[in-house]
Design a protein around this motif. Structure first.
Motif, PDB file in Angstrom:
ATOM      1  N   GLY A 153       0.799  -1.220   0.000  1.00 51.08           N
ATOM      2  CA  GLY A 153       0.000   0.000   0.000  1.00 51.08           C
ATOM      3  C   GLY A 153       0.825   1.261   0.000  1.00 51.08           C
ATOM      4  N   LEU A 154       2.142   1.138   0.326  1.00 42.43           N
ATOM      5  CA  LEU A 154       3.006   2.313   0.330  1.00 42.43           C
ATOM      6  C   LEU A 154       3.313   2.804  -1.080  1.00 42.43           C
ATOM      7  N   VAL A 155       3.400   1.881  -2.034  1.00 37.48           N
ATOM      8  CA  VAL A 155       3.814   2.243  -3.388  1.00 37.48           C
ATOM      9  C   VAL A 155       2.644   2.906  -4.118  1.00 37.48           C
ATOM     10  N   ARG A 156       2.871   4.148  -4.521  1.00 45.43           N
ATOM     11  CA  ARG A 156       1.813   4.926  -5.176  1.00 45.43           C
ATOM     12  C   ARG A 156       2.349   5.590  -6.438  1.00 45.43           C
ATOM     13  N   TRP A 157       1.556   5.529  -7.481  1.00 40.70           N
ATOM     14  CA  TRP A 157       1.885   6.206  -8.743  1.00 40.70           C
ATOM     15  C   TRP A 157       0.829   7.268  -9.019  1.00 40.70           C
ATOM     16  N   THR A 158       1.286   8.459  -9.384  1.00 43.36           N
ATOM     17  CA  THR A 158       0.378   9.566  -9.703  1.00 43.36           C
ATOM     18  C   THR A 158       0.723  10.100 -11.081  1.00 43.36           C
ATOM     19  N   ASP A 195      13.875  18.527  -3.932  1.00 43.67           N
ATOM     20  CA  ASP A 195      14.448  17.180  -3.889  1.00 43.67           C
ATOM     21  C   ASP A 195      13.641  16.236  -3.018  1.00 43.67           C
ATOM     22  N   GLU A 196      12.621  16.750  -2.311  1.00 46.30           N
ATOM     23  CA  GLU A 196      11.839  15.893  -1.436  1.00 46.30           C
ATOM     24  C   GLU A 196      10.337  15.934  -1.668  1.00 46.30           C
ATOM     25  N   GLU A 197       9.850  16.852  -2.529  1.00 47.12           N
ATOM     26  CA  GLU A 197       8.410  16.911  -2.750  1.00 47.12           C
ATOM     27  C   GLU A 197       8.076  17.655  -4.030  1.00 47.12           C
ATOM     28  N   VAL A 198       6.853  17.410  -4.507  1.00 41.66           N
ATOM     29  CA  VAL A 198       6.307  18.089  -5.680  1.00 41.66           C
ATOM     30  C   VAL A 198       5.009  18.779  -5.263  1.00 41.66           C
ATOM     31  N   THR A 199       4.921  20.073  -5.556  1.00 42.45           N
ATOM     32  CA  THR A 199       3.707  20.836  -5.257  1.00 42.45           C
ATOM     33  C   THR A 199       2.929  21.050  -6.547  1.00 42.45           C
ATOM     34  N   LEU A 200       1.649  20.654  -6.538  1.00 44.27           N
ATOM     35  CA  LEU A 200       0.792  20.777  -7.713  1.00 44.27           C
ATOM     36  C   LEU A 200      -0.019  22.068  -7.638  1.00 44.27           C
ATOM     37  N   THR A 201      -0.579  22.467  -8.779  1.00 48.02           N
ATOM     38  CA  THR A 201      -1.320  23.728  -8.848  1.00 48.02           C
ATOM     39  C   THR A 201      -2.638  23.682  -8.082  1.00 48.02           C
ATOM     40  N   ASP A 202      -3.126  22.482  -7.738  1.00 46.29           N
ATOM     41  CA  ASP A 202      -4.355  22.397  -6.935  1.00 46.29           C
ATOM     42  C   ASP A 202      -4.058  22.430  -5.445  1.00 46.29           C
ATOM     43  N   GLY A 203      -2.785  22.668  -5.095  1.00 44.06           N
ATOM     44  CA  GLY A 203      -2.394  22.758  -3.697  1.00 44.06           C
ATOM     45  C   GLY A 203      -1.884  21.461  -3.100  1.00 44.06           C
ATOM     46  N   THR A 204      -2.014  20.361  -3.822  1.00 45.72           N
ATOM     47  CA  THR A 204      -1.546  19.075  -3.322  1.00 45.72           C
ATOM     48  C   THR A 204      -0.023  19.058  -3.231  1.00 45.72           C
ATOM     49  N   VAL A 205       0.488  18.564  -2.120  1.00 45.28           N
ATOM     50  CA  VAL A 205       1.932  18.394  -1.936  1.00 45.28           C
ATOM     51  C   VAL A 205       2.218  16.909  -1.832  1.00 45.28           C
TER      52      VAL A 205
END
Length: 459
Positions: A201-206, A248-258
């Motif tokens: 359940g840890l492995v996630r693809w977006t 290097d540790e996260e991606v911030t999307l335009t809908d506010g999702t981090v």
């Protein structure tokens, strides 16, 4: 009298097919020394790009998607290097050989088929952290990277780090991005058997895309079926969403999702090679403006085709329509370009390029695919059979086809070894690193070089 020299820039779908056609049409002239064909490419192979996601996911090997130039090119001279500038007034290419030496290569006819590079945007952190999927090195590096993230997560005792390393983000809902996410998701699903400490359940693809639909070229019905299939496999699809910032540790999307992640794969489209953008001629949507005969206006000895050329689409009613940058069009443009080069040498009439699209195929991994060949909409195993059949048909050289088929069979019965080869260990492997655009000369630099060297025009 010196031989007429035809220079072909690039050995992708368009370049290689053009060279092979020229060799066939001008066989006698080449053998007699009246014509010289030179193909300039930094590699000694043609890369079959549509199968790169299967290289990254380990279904086929890197060698299987390459077509050997020494085997495919019989009479043309191969110059190992890259054309970094073109002086259209003096009919001269500036070539940086793989040795680093920079030389001038005069031409009588020039065929531009340098292909494309990954299209990027001015997003903070993108250049420093985005991984690409446009060439063989990027595909091989990406496979190593994904496996290494699972290994590091399996070895970590920090829950936040484990979750971040198991989160993979792919940007771009076109064919490249969708196939990459689909194929690599299956890779990580299978690889989990080798990492007992990791909760599946840890492995996630977006998969993220700014467009309102996934792969809109497929049509509404097939696009929706592909979307539903991927979501049922656990891939999160975020449409009408872009990337705001990358660290290097996260991606911030335009809908506010981090999204905490160590992996951002950037496949948000392609753009022409920097070479053509530095020629100082008219562009259409970033590509060279050419006529339906593939010639540059005002430069009748120069032809352009493939991803770098805005070729009018004569099958459409819209006079502004141009052919999409697909392998299907590139390989067929090559025939027209070669025939027109020969016609220009012989003083014959040139013909116009016109091709009705035969449909598209999308491999979603395993037995899953979507396709609409000749307007027929297919899904599932039937679509997968058609998809793989198309790739076998499109691959040049029988030995290449057999190698790909053998890889499919071996993977079907033997699975994946999940070996990390350590390719470019320690390097960041970003798009910027693999596809650097600073190697090309501007139009002013080309002119300054000509003035310094004092070279005279070829004609």
């Amino acid at each position: 009298m010196a031989a007429e020299r035809i220079v072909v820039v690039g050995a992708g779908f368009a370049g290689l097919e053009c060279v092979k056609r020229l060799e066939h049409k001008l066989r006698s002239e080449i053998d007699r020394g009246e014509i010289e064909v030179v193909v300039v490419s930094p590699h000694d192979y043609m890369l079959y790009l549509p199968l790169l996601p299967q290289v990254a996911s380990g279904v086929i090997t890197t060698q299987a998607v390459t077509v050997s130039l020494p085997r495919a090119v019989k009479r043309a001279h191969r110059l190992p290097g890259s054309v970094i500038g073109v002086d259209l007034e003096r009919s001269t290419c500036v070539v940086r050989k793989i040795s680093g030496d920079v030389v001038d290569l005069p031409y009588d006819r020039l065929v531009l088929a340098p292909g494309s590079v990954t299209r990027k945007f001015d997003i903070p952190g993108l250049d420093e952290h985005a991984l690409g999927m446009k060439n063989l090195a990027e595909a091989a590096y990406l496979r190593d990277h994904v496996i290494s993230q699972l290994e590091l997560a399996n070895a970590s005792t920090d829950d936040a780090e484990r979750a971040a390393r198991c989160q993979f983000v792919v940007v771009g809902g076109g064919y490249a991005g969708t196939e990459t996410a689909a194929c690599l998701q299956l890779l990580t699903e299978s690889a989990l058997k080798r990492f007992p400490r990791l909760d599946p359940g840890l492995v996630r693809w977006t998969l993220v895309d700014i467009a309102p639909r996934l792969m809109p070229e497929l049509g509404v019905r097939l696009g929706e079926q592909a979307l539903d299939l991927l979501r049922r496999r656990g891939i999160e699809i975020k449409l009408e969403t872009g990337v705001e910032e990358v660290t290097d540790e996260e991606v911030t999307l335009t809908d506010g999702t981090v999204l905490p992640t160590r992996t951002l794969v950037w496949t948000a489209g392609v753009t022409s090679s920097p070479l053509v953008k530095n020629l100082g001629v008219d562009l259409v949507r970033g590509r060279l403006k050419v006529g339906a005969d593939l010639r540059l206006p005002s430069h009748e000895r120069v032809f352009a085709l493939g991803d770098c050329a805005a070729v009018p689409d004569l099958t459409q009613d819209d006079p502004e329509a141009i052919c999409p940058p697909t392998a299907q069009h590139a390989s067929r443009m090559a025939t027209t370009a070669a025939d027109n080069v020969v016609a220009s040498l012989r003083g014959e009439a040139l013909r116009r390029y016109k091709h009705h699209d035969l449909g598209l195929v999308v491999d979603l991994g395993g037995t899953q695919a979507v396709a609409h060949p000749l307007g027929v909409q297919l899904t599932g195993a039937v679509a997968q059979a058609v998809t793989r059949g198309y790739h076998v048909f499109a691959l040049p050289l029988t030995r290449t086809r057999l190698r790909v088929i053998a890889n499919w069979v071996l993977h079907l019965f033997g699975g994946d070894e999940f070996i990390r080869i350590g390719f470019l260990s320690g390097a960041k492997g970003t798009v910027e690193e693999f596809e650097s655009a600073d190697a090309y000369l501007s139009a002013d630099e080309v002119r300054d070089r000509a003035q310094t060297s004092g070279t005279a025009p070829r004609r």
